[in-house]
Design a protein around this motif. Sequence first.
Motif, PDB file in Angstrom:
ATOM      1  N   PRO A 192      64.586  41.553  51.735  1.00  0.00           N
ATOM      2  CA  PRO A 192      64.647  42.958  52.137  1.00  0.00           C
ATOM      3  C   PRO A 192      65.795  43.661  51.424  1.00  0.00           C
ATOM      4  O   PRO A 192      66.782  43.025  51.040  1.00  0.00           O
ATOM      5  CB  PRO A 192      64.922  42.885  53.641  1.00  0.00           C
ATOM      6  CG  PRO A 192      64.677  41.499  54.056  1.00  0.00           C
ATOM      7  CD  PRO A 192      64.741  40.629  52.855  1.00  0.00           C
ATOM      8  N   ARG A 193      65.635  44.946  51.264  1.00  0.00           N
ATOM      9  CA  ARG A 193      66.663  45.731  50.567  1.00  0.00           C
ATOM     10  C   ARG A 193      67.190  46.843  51.455  1.00  0.00           C
ATOM     11  O   ARG A 193      66.456  47.409  52.263  1.00  0.00           O
ATOM     12  CB  ARG A 193      66.051  46.410  49.330  1.00  0.00           C
ATOM     13  CG  ARG A 193      66.245  45.681  48.052  1.00  0.00           C
ATOM     14  CD  ARG A 193      65.542  46.422  46.937  1.00  0.00           C
ATOM     15  NE  ARG A 193      64.149  46.645  47.236  1.00  0.00           N
ATOM     16  CZ  ARG A 193      63.454  47.711  46.852  1.00  0.00           C
ATOM     17  NH1 ARG A 193      64.041  48.660  46.144  1.00  0.00           N
ATOM     18  NH2 ARG A 193      62.176  47.830  47.158  1.00  0.00           N
ATOM     19  N   LEU A 194      68.454  47.148  51.249  1.00  0.00           N
ATOM     20  CA  LEU A 194      69.044  48.337  51.858  1.00  0.00           C
ATOM     21  C   LEU A 194      69.005  49.425  50.792  1.00  0.00           C
ATOM     22  O   LEU A 194      69.502  49.218  49.675  1.00  0.00           O
ATOM     23  CB  LEU A 194      70.498  48.068  52.279  1.00  0.00           C
ATOM     24  CG  LEU A 194      70.717  46.803  53.125  1.00  0.00           C
ATOM     25  CD1 LEU A 194      72.192  46.659  53.493  1.00  0.00           C
ATOM     26  CD2 LEU A 194      69.844  46.830  54.377  1.00  0.00           C
ATOM     27  N   GLU A 207      73.956  44.028  45.316  1.00  0.00           N
ATOM     28  CA  GLU A 207      73.196  45.051  44.609  1.00  0.00           C
ATOM     29  C   GLU A 207      72.139  44.421  43.732  1.00  0.00           C
ATOM     30  O   GLU A 207      72.369  43.423  43.046  1.00  0.00           O
ATOM     31  CB  GLU A 207      74.156  45.901  43.758  1.00  0.00           C
ATOM     32  CG  GLU A 207      73.455  47.083  43.109  1.00  0.00           C
ATOM     33  CD  GLU A 207      74.443  48.028  42.458  1.00  0.00           C
ATOM     34  OE1 GLU A 207      75.657  47.957  42.738  1.00  0.00           O
ATOM     35  OE2 GLU A 207      73.977  48.855  41.656  1.00  0.00           O
ATOM     36  N   CYS A 208      70.984  45.049  43.767  1.00  0.00           N
ATOM     37  CA  CYS A 208      69.824  44.605  43.003  1.00  0.00           C
ATOM     38  C   CYS A 208      70.118  44.654  41.506  1.00  0.00           C
ATOM     39  O   CYS A 208      70.797  45.560  41.029  1.00  0.00           O
ATOM     40  CB  CYS A 208      68.684  45.546  43.355  1.00  0.00           C
ATOM     41  SG  CYS A 208      67.269  45.410  42.319  1.00  0.00           S
ATOM     42  N   GLU A 209      69.566  43.700  40.798  1.00  0.00           N
ATOM     43  CA  GLU A 209      69.717  43.669  39.342  1.00  0.00           C
ATOM     44  C   GLU A 209      69.171  44.940  38.705  1.00  0.00           C
ATOM     45  O   GLU A 209      69.643  45.385  37.666  1.00  0.00           O
ATOM     46  CB  GLU A 209      68.979  42.441  38.799  1.00  0.00           C
ATOM     47  CG  GLU A 209      69.112  42.235  37.321  1.00  0.00           C
ATOM     48  CD  GLU A 209      68.232  41.103  36.842  1.00  0.00           C
ATOM     49  OE1 GLU A 209      68.011  41.002  35.630  1.00  0.00           O
ATOM     50  OE2 GLU A 209      67.767  40.309  37.689  1.00  0.00           O
ATOM     51  N   PRO A 221      58.167  45.596  47.655  1.00  0.00           N
ATOM     52  CA  PRO A 221      58.483  44.787  46.469  1.00  0.00           C
ATOM     53  C   PRO A 221      59.478  45.506  45.568  1.00  0.00           C
ATOM     54  O   PRO A 221      59.473  46.736  45.486  1.00  0.00           O
ATOM     55  CB  PRO A 221      57.125  44.652  45.766  1.00  0.00           C
ATOM     56  CG  PRO A 221      56.101  44.976  46.796  1.00  0.00           C
ATOM     57  CD  PRO A 221      56.746  45.914  47.769  1.00  0.00           C
ATOM     58  N   CYS A 222      60.326  44.725  44.927  1.00  0.00           N
ATOM     59  CA  CYS A 222      61.372  45.293  44.076  1.00  0.00           C
ATOM     60  C   CYS A 222      61.089  44.971  42.612  1.00  0.00           C
ATOM     61  O   CYS A 222      60.556  43.915  42.295  1.00  0.00           O
ATOM     62  CB  CYS A 222      62.727  44.714  44.487  1.00  0.00           C
ATOM     63  SG  CYS A 222      64.093  45.438  43.585  1.00  0.00           S
ATOM     64  N   HIS A 223      61.485  45.878  41.746  1.00  0.00           N
ATOM     65  CA  HIS A 223      61.262  45.682  40.311  1.00  0.00           C
ATOM     66  C   HIS A 223      61.924  44.414  39.790  1.00  0.00           C
ATOM     67  O   HIS A 223      61.493  43.838  38.802  1.00  0.00           O
ATOM     68  CB  HIS A 223      61.805  46.874  39.524  1.00  0.00           C
ATOM     69  CG  HIS A 223      61.060  48.144  39.786  1.00  0.00           C
ATOM     70  ND1 HIS A 223      59.707  48.257  39.598  1.00  0.00           N
ATOM     71  CD2 HIS A 223      61.471  49.343  40.244  1.00  0.00           C
ATOM     72  CE1 HIS A 223      59.316  49.471  39.925  1.00  0.00           C
ATOM     73  NE2 HIS A 223      60.365  50.154  40.330  1.00  0.00           N
ATOM     74  N   CYS A 224      63.011  44.011  40.420  1.00  0.00           N
ATOM     75  CA  CYS A 224      63.753  42.857  39.909  1.00  0.00           C
ATOM     76  C   CYS A 224      63.047  41.546  40.241  1.00  0.00           C
ATOM     77  O   CYS A 224      63.398  40.499  39.702  1.00  0.00           O
ATOM     78  CB  CYS A 224      65.173  42.839  40.459  1.00  0.00           C
ATOM     79  SG  CYS A 224      65.305  42.228  42.146  1.00  0.00           S
ATOM     80  N   GLY A 225      62.076  41.584  41.131  1.00  0.00           N
ATOM     81  CA  GLY A 225      61.316  40.371  41.445  1.00  0.00           C
ATOM     82  C   GLY A 225      61.750  39.678  42.720  1.00  0.00           C
ATOM     83  O   GLY A 225      61.026  38.839  43.245  1.00  0.00           O
ATOM     84  N   TRP A 258      70.511  47.244  47.783  1.00  0.00           N
ATOM     85  CA  TRP A 258      71.180  45.944  47.973  1.00  0.00           C
ATOM     86  C   TRP A 258      70.187  44.969  48.579  1.00  0.00           C
ATOM     87  O   TRP A 258      69.556  45.262  49.608  1.00  0.00           O
ATOM     88  CB  TRP A 258      72.344  46.072  48.958  1.00  0.00           C
ATOM     89  CG  TRP A 258      73.483  46.935  48.554  1.00  0.00           C
ATOM     90  CD1 TRP A 258      73.674  47.587  47.365  1.00  0.00           C
ATOM     91  CD2 TRP A 258      74.611  47.271  49.377  1.00  0.00           C
ATOM     92  NE1 TRP A 258      74.851  48.296  47.401  1.00  0.00           N
ATOM     93  CE2 TRP A 258      75.449  48.119  48.618  1.00  0.00           C
ATOM     94  CE3 TRP A 258      75.000  46.927  50.677  1.00  0.00           C
ATOM     95  CZ2 TRP A 258      76.652  48.625  49.121  1.00  0.00           C
ATOM     96  CZ3 TRP A 258      76.187  47.442  51.175  1.00  0.00           C
ATOM     97  CH2 TRP A 258      77.006  48.272  50.402  1.00  0.00           C
ATOM     98  N   HIS A 259      70.056  43.789  47.989  1.00  0.00           N
ATOM     99  CA  HIS A 259      69.221  42.745  48.589  1.00  0.00           C
ATOM    100  C   HIS A 259      70.032  42.010  49.657  1.00  0.00           C
ATOM    101  O   HIS A 259      71.188  41.634  49.427  1.00  0.00           O
ATOM    102  CB  HIS A 259      68.744  41.754  47.526  1.00  0.00           C
ATOM    103  CG  HIS A 259      67.621  42.296  46.692  1.00  0.00           C
ATOM    104  ND1 HIS A 259      66.345  42.399  47.162  1.00  0.00           N
ATOM    105  CD2 HIS A 259      67.594  42.775  45.429  1.00  0.00           C
ATOM    106  CE1 HIS A 259      65.563  42.919  46.228  1.00  0.00           C
ATOM    107  NE2 HIS A 259      66.304  43.155  45.159  1.00  0.00           N
ATOM    108  N   VAL A 260      69.388  41.807  50.788  1.00  0.00           N
ATOM    109  CA  VAL A 260      70.068  41.193  51.930  1.00  0.00           C
ATOM    110  C   VAL A 260      70.064  39.674  51.786  1.00  0.00           C
ATOM    111  O   VAL A 260      69.051  39.067  51.423  1.00  0.00           O
ATOM    112  CB  VAL A 260      69.347  41.588  53.243  1.00  0.00           C
ATOM    113  CG1 VAL A 260      69.978  40.882  54.442  1.00  0.00           C
ATOM    114  CG2 VAL A 260      69.372  43.100  53.429  1.00  0.00           C
TER     115      VAL A 260
HETATM  116 ZN   LIG Z   1      65.783  44.108  43.349  1.00  0.00          ZN
END
Ligand SMILES: [Zn+2]
Length: 206
Positions: free
Chosen positions: A194-196, A134-136, A186-190, A141-143
Amino acid sequence: MIFQNLWKGARRGAGEPSTPVFAALPWTSEMTHAQIGSRPSLPDVPWFPPYAWRGLEKFRPRVIAGPRPSLRKLCRHVRAGNLDYSFLDTAVYCLTHVGERPLTNDFRDELWDVFGLPLFELFVGGDGQVLARECEAHDGWHVNESAAEFTKLAGEPHLVMTRKGARGRRFEAMGVGFSGDVTAEPCHCGLENPRLINLPTEELWQ
Ligand SMILES: [Zn+2]
């Protein structure tokens, strides 16, 4: 920021912005951490089986990880006052094994009520490999791309996973049993992995 250790391994020269590097396990070896459960899931993480939970009070992990049934049991012990858990001050990690569905919001709420700590989910293979986490920023979820690839078949809601092995080996693709989407946005956590996203958070029968 407690999760700066997520970025361990980032190499940067003077003046360059830091580039987060994905680490399958989001804590450093310097931070005391432990796993509970009827068997150890994560390699190299100190394990406390149910009969040895008193040892947690001595070991004082700041991070704890465990499968759902064990976390439920831990909640009951804490609520009953059987266990001093004041050592936990960083995060709780729920180990969701392949074959299980993602955590429900109800259980997340219960863990928050008991521990009041950030909760993150790790999607774990039977060999203890963290396949996604799981993303911060709690945005999916980051793969772990070195361990798995997630795709979707056209028109099908469920995610399909292909495990990766050593020397480029790829195992047979399998449905994970729950719906979701894969994004490279792009994800806020940096993190750039890829993310689910759009994972189910309700009980199956709701
Ligand atoms: Zn993230």
